[in-house]
Structures are given as C-alpha cells and as structure tokens.
Write a protein that holds these residues in place. Structure first.
Motif: not given
Length: 330
Positions: A143-164
């Motif tokens: 999912i984190a890679k898809i954010f990058n591929e879509k050129a959508v900047k990952i927010s701090k909240a989304e980063a924490k979510m994906l990290l867990t």
C-alpha cells in the motif's frame, strides 16, 4: 517487477465505471480473524482512495486482537465497522485472496481489486479485476508503494498506520517473510511518522502478549486460518507472544479447545505458540492424524504432544508449506 499486477480498463482515467465508482461507496476489507496488517492496510488504502476522490468504507470482519486495539488507540483511529455479509456489495480485498478467509457473501459480491502478499487462493471472479500480489512481509508495504506510484504524499498519520502493519506482520523484521523491501519502506515511513520503531514494536508486542481477559478459546481461535487441499480441510491457528511460558501454562485448556474445534469443524487442527523474540514455535499436536503429518513435515519428535520448532515463526512461509506438502502426498 517483483509482483503480479493485472489491471483492466474500468480503472482508466476516462472510464465510465470509474465515474460510477466515485458515486458508489466501496468496501475495503481484510480477512476473517483480522490481524493488525489486515486492518491498517484496509484503513490506509481507504485513505488513499478517498484522497483520489472515491467513496470508500474500510471495514473489518471479526473481533480485533489486543495488538490491533492498541494500534488503533495509538493512531487515534476509530474501530472500523464490522462487516458480516458482502452479498451484493462492491469490494476491494486486502491481505487475502482465499475464499475460506473472506467475509461471508463474497461469492455474491463484486470484487474490484485484490492487494495481497500471500499465495494464490481459491477466489474466482466473473470479470477481470486489478490484482496485485508481491512476495513481501506485509500488505502495508505494498500500500505504501501504491501511494508513491500514484504520486500521493503519505501523511504523518498514514505513515504511522502503515508502519504498524509492517512491524506486526514481519515481527519487527524477525520473520523470514521480511524482505529488504519491507525494511526500506519502513525506514521511509519512520522519517515521515517521526517515531522510534523499536519503542513502537515493544509496545505493540507487549499488547499482543497480554493474556488479561483472554480465555483459552480466545488464544486458540483469535488468529486462525482455514485451508483445504486434496479434499483435506485443516486449520492452523497461531498466538504470537513475547511470553510463551505464560501461554503454555494454559496447555490443558488449549488442548480442550482444540478438541472441541475438531469435533465441530470435522477437520485437522493445528495450533502454534510463536515466540517473537527467540524466533521459535511450539506446535500443539491434537491427535494421531496431526501427529503423523507434523512429524513428516518437521522431522521432530513431540514431547507431551508439543513439538518445539526452532527457527519457525511464519505460518505463511514455513508452516503452511510444510504441512501442505505432506497432505499433498497423502
């Protein structure tokens, strides 16, 4: 590319169906007996879809474990709604692609996408769909890679979510399923989230290991997955913990629950206690059928119906393949 990705025109920029999907809410959901990666990958993917203009709902299918409850509290994230039937719904599946692990009613649902990191299961669709699977340790990594591929900047909240999700599913990179891709992705997310991964992992695993308020049934059935191979049905349940001795103290109760499960489900029952920090497992052997399969799979003699498996911590990559190979040869 190290993944299988199949896309169809319905997701095209000018697709009429794409416009319809902007008006019709989709359900994004993980597997039964949800774990942390299953829940947060659904939440994060729903967040991405919303930012892309789609109406989506991230759901869950079952009771949350203690680690996931801690994670949602840490994220200040409400518990996703419980979805018990997908009949007639349009859905995106994350972290699974097997019909026996999906929400009831999946056969009557319209599956639009699958994002996963497991081997192929038994789901079938009437139309081509977008399917993406990668051999990584966590769906959250994809999912984190898809954010990058879509050129959508990952927010701090989304980063924490994906990290867990990554920390949980890779056992903080102690699982053989963990890859360099997971580690690289986690490092990038850590910078965005601004948190200490080791501290977070400890708190998550402490929550995961807590037995307070848990019955033997909760321990055995909290993270179970069902499989079928050559008409043989079997369940492999796991309980991950930093304190295996406390769980083993409940062995008599655990065997009783396993016996009840076998009577009710009419299938082979396997249960493992996974020692997170010592990288080992304790496989509980219920009966002679399970004993014969386990000994052929792991070439180890059990003691008091418990088989100690050093180096075995992954159901997906180590336990399921070993047991499946034996069952195929039956």
């Amino acid at each position: 590319m190290p993944y299988l990705s199949i896309s169809v025109s319905r997701y095209g920029k000018n697709s009429k169906t794409n416009m319809q999907q902007k008006l019709k809410p989709l359900i994004i959901i993980g597997h039964r007996n949800p774990d942390t990666d299953s829940v947060v990958s659904a939440l994060a993917y729903a967040s991405l879809k919303k930012r892309m203009g789609l109406q989506v709902i991230a759901g869950r299918t079952g009771k949350l474990n203690k680690e996931t409850k801690f994670v949602l509290s840490f994220l200040n994230q409400p518990t996703p709604p419980l979805i018990s039937d997908l009949s007639g719904k349009s859905v995106i599946l994350v972290d699974h692609n097997d019909i026996v692990q999906a929400v009831p009613g999946i056969e009557k649902a319209e599956i639009l996408e699958i994002i996963d990191h497991h081997c192929l299961g038994g789901l079938e669709t009437e139309k081509p769909i977008f399917y993406r699977a990668e051999p990584v340790g966590s769906t959250s990594t994809i999912i984190a890679k898809i954010f990058n591929e879509k050129a959508v900047k990952i927010s701090k909240a989304e980063a924490k979510m994906l990290l867990t999700g990554i920390i949980s599913d890779t056992l903080f990179f102690n699982s053989p399923t963990a890859t360099e891709e997971d580690k690289k992705t986690a490092k990038k997310l850590k910078l965005i989230a601004g948190i200490n991964m080791a501290d977070l992992a400890k708190k998550m695993f402490d929550a995961k290991s807590s037995l307070r308020g848990l019955s033997a049934s909760d321990i055995v059935n909290g993270d179970e997955k069902e499989f079928e191979l050559n008409s043989v049905k079997f369940t492999i349940s796991v309980f991950e913990t930093a304190n295996p001795d406390k769980v083993k103290a409940k062995s008599a109760e655990i065997f009783k629950v396993m016996s009840q499960n076998k009577t009710e489900k009419k299938q082979l029952i396997f249960f493992l206690i996974i020692d997170i920090f010592r990288a080992a497992s304790f496989l509980y052997i219920l009966g002679e059928e399970e004993n014969q399969i386990a000994q052929k799979a792991f070439l180890i003699e059990p003691k008091n119906r418990i088989m100690y498996l050093p180096g075995i911590v992954s159901r997906k990559k180590q336990v399921v393949p070993a047991i499946s190979k034996v069952i195929k040869d039956l």
